[in-house]
Scaffold this active site. Structure first.
Site, PDB file in Angstrom:
ATOM      1  N   LYS A   1       7.228  40.423 114.570  1.00 19.66           N
ATOM      2  CA  LYS A   1       6.767  41.599 115.597  1.00 19.66           C
ATOM      3  C   LYS A   1       7.421  43.009 114.872  1.00 19.66           C
ATOM      4  CE  LYS A   1       6.824  39.149 119.941  1.00 19.66           C
ATOM      5  NZ  LYS A   1       7.858  38.818 120.884  1.00 19.66           N
TER       6      LYS A   1
ATOM      7  N   LYS B   1      -9.375  33.027 115.871  1.00 23.02           N
ATOM      8  CA  LYS B   1      -8.817  32.427 117.051  1.00 23.02           C
ATOM      9  C   LYS B   1      -8.796  33.690 118.213  1.00 23.02           C
ATOM     10  CE  LYS B   1      -4.123  31.503 118.402  1.00 23.02           C
ATOM     11  NZ  LYS B   1      -3.060  30.684 118.720  1.00 23.02           N
TER      12      LYS B   1
ATOM     13  N   LYS C   1      -5.924  38.515 122.713  1.00 29.48           N
ATOM     14  CA  LYS C   1      -5.975  39.640 123.290  1.00 29.48           C
ATOM     15  C   LYS C   1      -6.065  40.696 122.112  1.00 29.48           C
ATOM     16  CE  LYS C   1      -6.225  42.182 127.165  1.00 29.48           C
ATOM     17  NZ  LYS C   1      -5.405  43.485 126.894  1.00 29.48           N
TER      18      LYS C   1
END
Ligand code: TRP
Length: 319
Positions: free
Chosen positions: A110, A188, A191
């Protein structure tokens, strides 16, 4: 006795077919003595808009209920309705090396993607461990990306137990069979790639999304390879085996275009999710029913979490 399994779902985006075939379906199929919660504390690390977080939380709950989760069989709750997890989290923090958390793959990932590295992001796995240990879960069904977090939870449980005596049940993970769900661009479904198909999308919108699936330029009359085609991969998820075999044969024979396959896929998706879509619409019109299910779920989860937390408090001398 059945082994208690638990899973947390972050309310961080509208749920799509990747979530459904990759997780929700298995959760629903295996729901007896399952603990499923909406990880809204975790989502605070990324969703910082109150109305949005409420909306996404409702969406996860209504989606699970619409997809067949039965509150009489499984415990469905909102993480923040079980404040014991935060209490436990602090105790677990004191047995967790700071260096360990810095090695967390999802933290590193992240950070690399430019997300602001709050202390919440760093300590995210400790909250996750508290989720698991609070309700004495035996098994956590996970995707490969979450394995490290479960290993952290095991380490924390063992360290605490080692220091203070047997307080926590040490959980394991189960990987299950990964289900490949490609998005409309063939990658894949996710979102964040904006290649997803929402579970409850229907009608013209759904048809447009399906027609937008990227396929190669092989002319209609030529034979095609079903196994490299995204439309076929998605069709396999919703069609019975004989229809799948029939479509594969049509691809190989030639004279069958991607447009035909997409139309067939669209129709199957529309039909497959129709009953769930109906239930979802009903819940949307009756939000109190969703609230009630969450309220009852929280009461059950809290009873277990309170007992675990009290055990931990006593063991380490807080009371
Ligand atoms: N980190 C998980 C995810 O992003 C969500 C989660 C939070 C979770 N707490 C959990 C999953 C406990 C399993 C067990 O998917």
């Amino acid at each position: 006795m059945a082994r208690r399994h638990l899973s947390g779902i972050q309310p961080s985006g509208l749920l799509h077919l990747g979530n459904y075939f990759g997780a929700i379906r298995a959760h629903v199929d295996n729901q007896d003595d399952g603990y499923y919660f909406i990880a809204n504390y975790h989502a605070l690390t990324t969703v910082q808009d109150a109305a949005r977080l409420r909306e996404l939380t409702f969406d996860v709950a209504a989606t699970y209920l619409a997809c067949g989760l039965d509150p009489a069989r499984a415990v469905l709750y909102r993480q923040s309705d079980v404040p014991e997890v935060c209490e436990l989290m602090w105790m677990l923090m004191t047995v967790t090396g700071a260096g360990l958390l810095e090695k967390g793959v999802s933290f590193k990932d992240k950070k690399a993607r430019g997300l602001q590295a709050s202390a919440g992001l760093l300590t995210y796995p400790v909250l996750q461990a508290a989720d698991i240990l609070a309700v004495d879960a035996d098994v956590v069904p996970v995707g490969a990306d979450q394995v490290q977090h479960i290993e952290f939870a095991r380490d924390m449980a063992q360290s605490f137990n080692h220091m203070y005596g047997e307080v926590f049940r040490v959980p394991t993970f189960s990987l299950g069979t990964p289900v490949l769900v490609p998005g409309v661009d063939g990658q894949k479904m996710s979102k964040s790639y904006d290649n997803h198909i929402p579970i409850f999308m229907a009608g013209k919108e759904l048809r447009k999304r399906v027609m937008g699936i990227v396929t190669d330029p092989t002319p209609l009359e030529d034979p095609k390879d079903p196994d490299t085609c995204t439309a076929f991969a998605l069709f396999k998820l919703v069609a019975p085996p004989d229809e799948v075999a029939e479509m594969a044969a049509a691809y190989r024979r030639g004279g069958y275009g991607y447009g035909h396959a997409k139309q067939a896929l669209y129709e199957k998706l529309e039909a497959h999710f129709a009953p769930m879509r109906e239930r979802r619409a009903w819940l949307e019109a009756h939000p109190d029913e969703v609230e009630q299910a969450l309220f009852e779920g929280a009461a059950k989860a809290r009873a277990v979490a309170r007992a675990t937390t009290d055990r931990a408090r006593k063991a380490c001398g807080l009371c």
